[in-house]
Scaffold this motif. Sequence first.
Motif, PDB file in Angstrom:
ATOM      1  N   HIS A  53      34.245  43.051  19.361  1.00 41.09           N
ATOM      2  CA  HIS A  53      34.436  44.120  18.377  1.00 41.09           C
ATOM      3  C   HIS A  53      35.249  45.280  18.954  1.00 41.09           C
ATOM      4  O   HIS A  53      35.913  46.005  18.204  1.00 41.09           O
ATOM      5  CB  HIS A  53      33.082  44.634  17.875  1.00 41.09           C
ATOM      6  N   LEU A  54      35.186  45.453  20.263  1.00 45.56           N
ATOM      7  CA  LEU A  54      35.982  46.521  20.884  1.00 45.56           C
ATOM      8  C   LEU A  54      37.473  46.300  20.643  1.00 45.56           C
ATOM      9  O   LEU A  54      38.249  47.253  20.567  1.00 45.56           O
ATOM     10  CB  LEU A  54      35.709  46.566  22.397  1.00 45.56           C
ATOM     11  N   LEU A  55      37.866  45.046  20.530  1.00 43.51           N
ATOM     12  CA  LEU A  55      39.274  44.713  20.357  1.00 43.51           C
ATOM     13  C   LEU A  55      39.688  44.598  18.896  1.00 43.51           C
ATOM     14  O   LEU A  55      40.869  44.704  18.575  1.00 43.51           O
ATOM     15  CB  LEU A  55      39.589  43.386  21.062  1.00 43.51           C
ATOM     16  N   THR A  56      38.731  44.382  18.005  1.00 49.05           N
ATOM     17  CA  THR A  56      39.076  44.112  16.609  1.00 49.05           C
ATOM     18  C   THR A  56      38.686  45.218  15.631  1.00 49.05           C
ATOM     19  O   THR A  56      39.213  45.260  14.524  1.00 49.05           O
ATOM     20  CB  THR A  56      38.410  42.808  16.140  1.00 49.05           C
ATOM     21  N   LEU A  66      38.019  36.415  13.155  1.00 49.08           N
ATOM     22  CA  LEU A  66      38.790  36.744  14.355  1.00 49.08           C
ATOM     23  C   LEU A  66      37.874  36.874  15.568  1.00 49.08           C
ATOM     24  O   LEU A  66      38.202  36.397  16.662  1.00 49.08           O
ATOM     25  CB  LEU A  66      39.564  38.046  14.134  1.00 49.08           C
ATOM     26  N   ASN A  67      36.723  37.492  15.392  1.00 45.01           N
ATOM     27  CA  ASN A  67      35.775  37.624  16.499  1.00 45.01           C
ATOM     28  C   ASN A  67      35.301  36.255  16.986  1.00 45.01           C
ATOM     29  O   ASN A  67      35.170  36.016  18.191  1.00 45.01           O
ATOM     30  CB  ASN A  67      34.570  38.457  16.065  1.00 45.01           C
ATOM     31  N   LYS A  68      35.050  35.343  16.034  1.00 46.77           N
ATOM     32  CA  LYS A  68      34.592  34.002  16.417  1.00 46.77           C
ATOM     33  C   LYS A  68      35.694  33.229  17.135  1.00 46.77           C
ATOM     34  O   LYS A  68      35.422  32.445  18.052  1.00 46.77           O
ATOM     35  CB  LYS A  68      34.140  33.229  15.175  1.00 46.77           C
ATOM     36  N   GLY A  82      47.694  44.166  11.622  1.00 43.87           N
ATOM     37  CA  GLY A  82      47.251  43.704  12.931  1.00 43.87           C
ATOM     38  C   GLY A  82      46.242  42.583  12.832  1.00 43.87           C
ATOM     39  O   GLY A  82      46.259  41.648  13.646  1.00 43.87           O
ATOM     40  N   LEU A  83      45.367  42.655  11.831  1.00 48.15           N
ATOM     41  CA  LEU A  83      44.374  41.605  11.635  1.00 48.15           C
ATOM     42  C   LEU A  83      45.047  40.277  11.305  1.00 48.15           C
ATOM     43  O   LEU A  83      44.711  39.235  11.891  1.00 48.15           O
ATOM     44  CB  LEU A  83      43.416  42.007  10.508  1.00 48.15           C
ATOM     45  N   ALA A  84      46.004  40.309  10.403  1.00 50.58           N
ATOM     46  CA  ALA A  84      46.710  39.084  10.023  1.00 50.58           C
ATOM     47  C   ALA A  84      47.475  38.515  11.214  1.00 50.58           C
ATOM     48  O   ALA A  84      47.459  37.294  11.465  1.00 50.58           O
ATOM     49  CB  ALA A  84      47.663  39.371   8.863  1.00 50.58           C
TER      50      ALA A  84
END
Length: 218
Positions: free
Chosen positions: A54-57, A38-40, A64-66
């Motif tokens: 990373h502040l957002l994830t 997700l970060n990438k 939420g991740l999915a």
Amino acid sequence: MAVEPLSRLPNHSRNYYATLGRLVVEWNLAEATLRTLLNKLAGPESFEDEMRAHLLTAELGSTGLAQALRSHADTMNDRKLVEAIDHAVKCYENLRGHRNYYVHGIVTLLPISKTKTVGHIHYFEAKGRLIQRRDRVTVSSLNDVYRWAIGLRRYAHGIVTYLVTQRMVARGLPPRHSKLPRKLRRPPQVQKSARHLGVPSQSPQASGLSSRQLVKAR
């Protein structure tokens, strides 16, 4: 309070604890790899940008991740990449039910023979009505989910590698699984009203993930 050394437990009990612990660690690594993906996808071009991502994830839960992975994929033009991310998310969501059921549901071990132990699941739900759930989980069921977690982690890592290197070398996406793990099927629920809390529960039924429960990916 003194903790009983694992060395004093029967071999089959030690093996069960080790198998469950191994599943937990591998699942954490698979989920961390999806978070890296997700970060990438957020497109950081420098180390500082990645730290901001990373502040957002960092505090995203599993749901939420999915959802975030699917939402990012929906904005992309690379059709094969979109399909790969969707495949990974489907695998993650299906496996998550098994992982949560085992990790949060197993409350003790039950020796069923001199050489075999199963995990005993017992908990209540109270979402509008009181429901008791009981189940037994074998080592084989834990190992099935463990192997799927390894596959998920490797697949997600392959997508990350594709994102990082696609502009530098000709590298394709990893091959998709020919099948997906089926969603968790819990045993029949035992409903209890406030007046009948003493009603005996039904016999536990196995709900492990087996090769027969796998479905083909759509």
